[in-house]
Scaffold this active site. Structure first.
Site, PDB file in Angstrom:
ATOM      1  N   TYR A  63       0.827  -1.214   0.000  1.00  0.00           N
ATOM      2  CA  TYR A  63       0.000   0.000   0.000  1.00  0.00           C
ATOM      3  C   TYR A  63       0.858   1.260   0.000  1.00  0.00           C
ATOM      4  O   TYR A  63       0.426   2.328   0.437  1.00  0.00           O
ATOM      5  CB  TYR A  63      -0.927   0.005   1.219  1.00  0.00           C
ATOM      6  CG  TYR A  63      -1.957  -1.095   1.171  1.00  0.00           C
ATOM      7  CD1 TYR A  63      -3.168  -0.912   0.519  1.00  0.00           C
ATOM      8  CD2 TYR A  63      -1.692  -2.339   1.745  1.00  0.00           C
ATOM      9  CE1 TYR A  63      -4.108  -1.930   0.454  1.00  0.00           C
ATOM     10  CE2 TYR A  63      -2.626  -3.362   1.684  1.00  0.00           C
ATOM     11  CZ  TYR A  63      -3.827  -3.154   1.033  1.00  0.00           C
ATOM     12  OH  TYR A  63      -4.754  -4.177   0.961  1.00  0.00           O
ATOM     13  N   SER A  64       2.058   1.147  -0.543  1.00  0.00           N
ATOM     14  CA  SER A  64       3.021   2.245  -0.490  1.00  0.00           C
ATOM     15  C   SER A  64       2.612   3.425  -1.375  1.00  0.00           C
ATOM     16  O   SER A  64       2.514   3.297  -2.601  1.00  0.00           O
ATOM     17  CB  SER A  64       4.404   1.743  -0.916  1.00  0.00           C
ATOM     18  OG  SER A  64       5.292   2.803  -1.107  1.00  0.00           O
TER      19      SER A  64
END
Length: 294
Positions: A63-64
C-alpha cells in the site's frame, strides 16, 4: 501547488484546551504525486535526470504511496520504473488499488518475501533478485531510491516544508513511515518550533532512523523533534473499528474528503488524543501535515 495551503480546523476537542488546529494540505501539491512525495521525489528525480539515468528502481509495501508516486513520476518523465514489493504471497493475485495504479502507470512489479526484503540495502540484492528476468540489465543501470523515498536528497527537499511553517505554528506534526519527512521538517522549522512524528508502524526503531537521516543530510541532528509511538493502530496499513469511526467522524464534522487511512487518519487521531491529554500548551497552534493522497 507550492507552498501548500494552510486550512484552519475548528474542533472543540482542541479548542476546549486552548489549542488551535491547522491542516497543512500537502495532499494538494500535485494531482499525480500523492502528498508529500513530491517534496521527497523532486530532488531524487533531478539527480536521476542529471545523471543520465533512464530508469528508477525503488522499494515498498503493498500500500506504499511512495511506489505510486514513483510510478506516476516515471510516466510523466518518460522513465522506466521498477518496484520491489514486500510480500511474495501477493504474486499472481489480483492487485490492490494502490499496486494497480502503479501498474497502470507502467511500473514493473517484483514481489519478494519479507525475509528477502530485509536485505534490500545490500549492494547486490537487486542483482540477485532480478537475475534471469527482463529487468535485470535495466535495474543495474537504474537510479535507486530507497523505501519511502527517504534519503539525504529527500530530507533536504523536505526542509522547505518546515520553512513554509516558520512563524505559523508551534508544533508541526506528521505521520511517519520511514522518517524522511520528519527529518527534513524539523530541520526547516524556526527557533521555538518543534516537530512531532506519529509512526504508523510498530517497532520503536524510527528514532535512530531519523537521526541517521539527519546525519546523512546535515551532518548531525537539526531542529527540535520527537516521536509518539502509540498511534500505529496495529501496524502499517492496519486499523481498528475505532480508527474507522474516528476517520469518518472527523471528515464529516469538518466537511473534508475521506481521510487517507494509512497515515493521515492515524495522525489526526493521535493529535486529538494528545490534545485531550493536555499535551499541548494552552494558546498554542498545532499543524497536522496532510501527506496522504486526496
Amino acid at each position: 501547488m507550492l507552498p501548500s495551503p494552510l486550512q484552519e480546523i475548528r474542533d472543540e476537542r482542541f479548542a476546549r484546551h486552548g489549542v488551535r488546529l491547522q491542516l497543512k494540505r500537502d495532499d494538494l501539491i500535485h494531482p499525480a504525486l500523492p502528498g508529500n512525495k513530491w517534496r521527497k521525489l523532486a530532488p531524487n528525480l533531478r539527480a536521476a535526470l542529471e545523471g543520465g539515468h533512464t530508469a528508477l528502481l525503488t522499494f515498498g509495501g503493498a500500500y506504499s504511496n511512495h511506489l505510486r508516486a514513483t510510478a506516476a513520476a516515471g510516466r510523466l518523465l518518460g522513465l522506466t520504473t521498477i518496484g520491489v514489493v514486500r510480500g511474495d504471497e501477493l504474486a499472481g493475485k489480483p492487485l490492490n488499488s494502490s499496486l494497480a495504479r502503479c501498474a497502470a502507470d507502467g511500473m514493473r512489479l517484483h514481489f519478494v518475501s519479507r525475509a528477502d526484503y530485509r536485505h534490500r540495502h545490500e549492494r547486490d540484492f537487486t542483482e540477485r533478485l532480478l537475475r534471469g528476468t527482463g529487468d535485470h540489465a535495466t535495474a543495474r543501470e537504474a537510479f535507486r531510491i530507497p523505501e519511502g523515498g527517504s534519503n539525504a536528497l529527500a530530507v533536504r527537499g523536505c526542509t522547505a516544508l518546515g520553512g513554509e511553517l516558520r512563524g505559523r505554528t508551534d508544533v508541526a506534526a506528521v505521520a511517519c513511515g520511514t522518517g524522511g519527512t520528519l527529518a527534513g521538517l524539523a530541520a526547516g522549522l524556526g527557533s521555538g518550533q518543534s516537530a512531532l512524528g506519529i509512526p504508523v508502524l510498530r517497532g520503536g526503531f524510527l528514532t535512530e532512523d531519523v537521526r541517521d537521516l539527519q546525519r546523512s543530510a546535515f551532518g548531525g541532528r537539526r531542529g527540535q523533534w520527537r516521536l509518539d509511538e502509540r498511534f500505529h493502530f496495529g501496524g502499517y496499513a492496519r486499523g481498528t473499528p475505532e480508527l474507522e469511526d474516528f476517520a469518518r467522524d472527523f471528515a464529516a464534522r469538518h466537511a473534508l474528503p475521506p481521510l487517507e487511512r494509512v497515515y493521515v487518519a492515524k495522525l489526526l487521531s493521535g493529535l486529538t488524543t494528545l490534545a485531550e491529554e493536555g499535551a499541548f500548551a494552552p494558546g498554542s497552534t498545532v499543524t497536522a501535515v496532510v501527506t496522504g493522497p486526496r
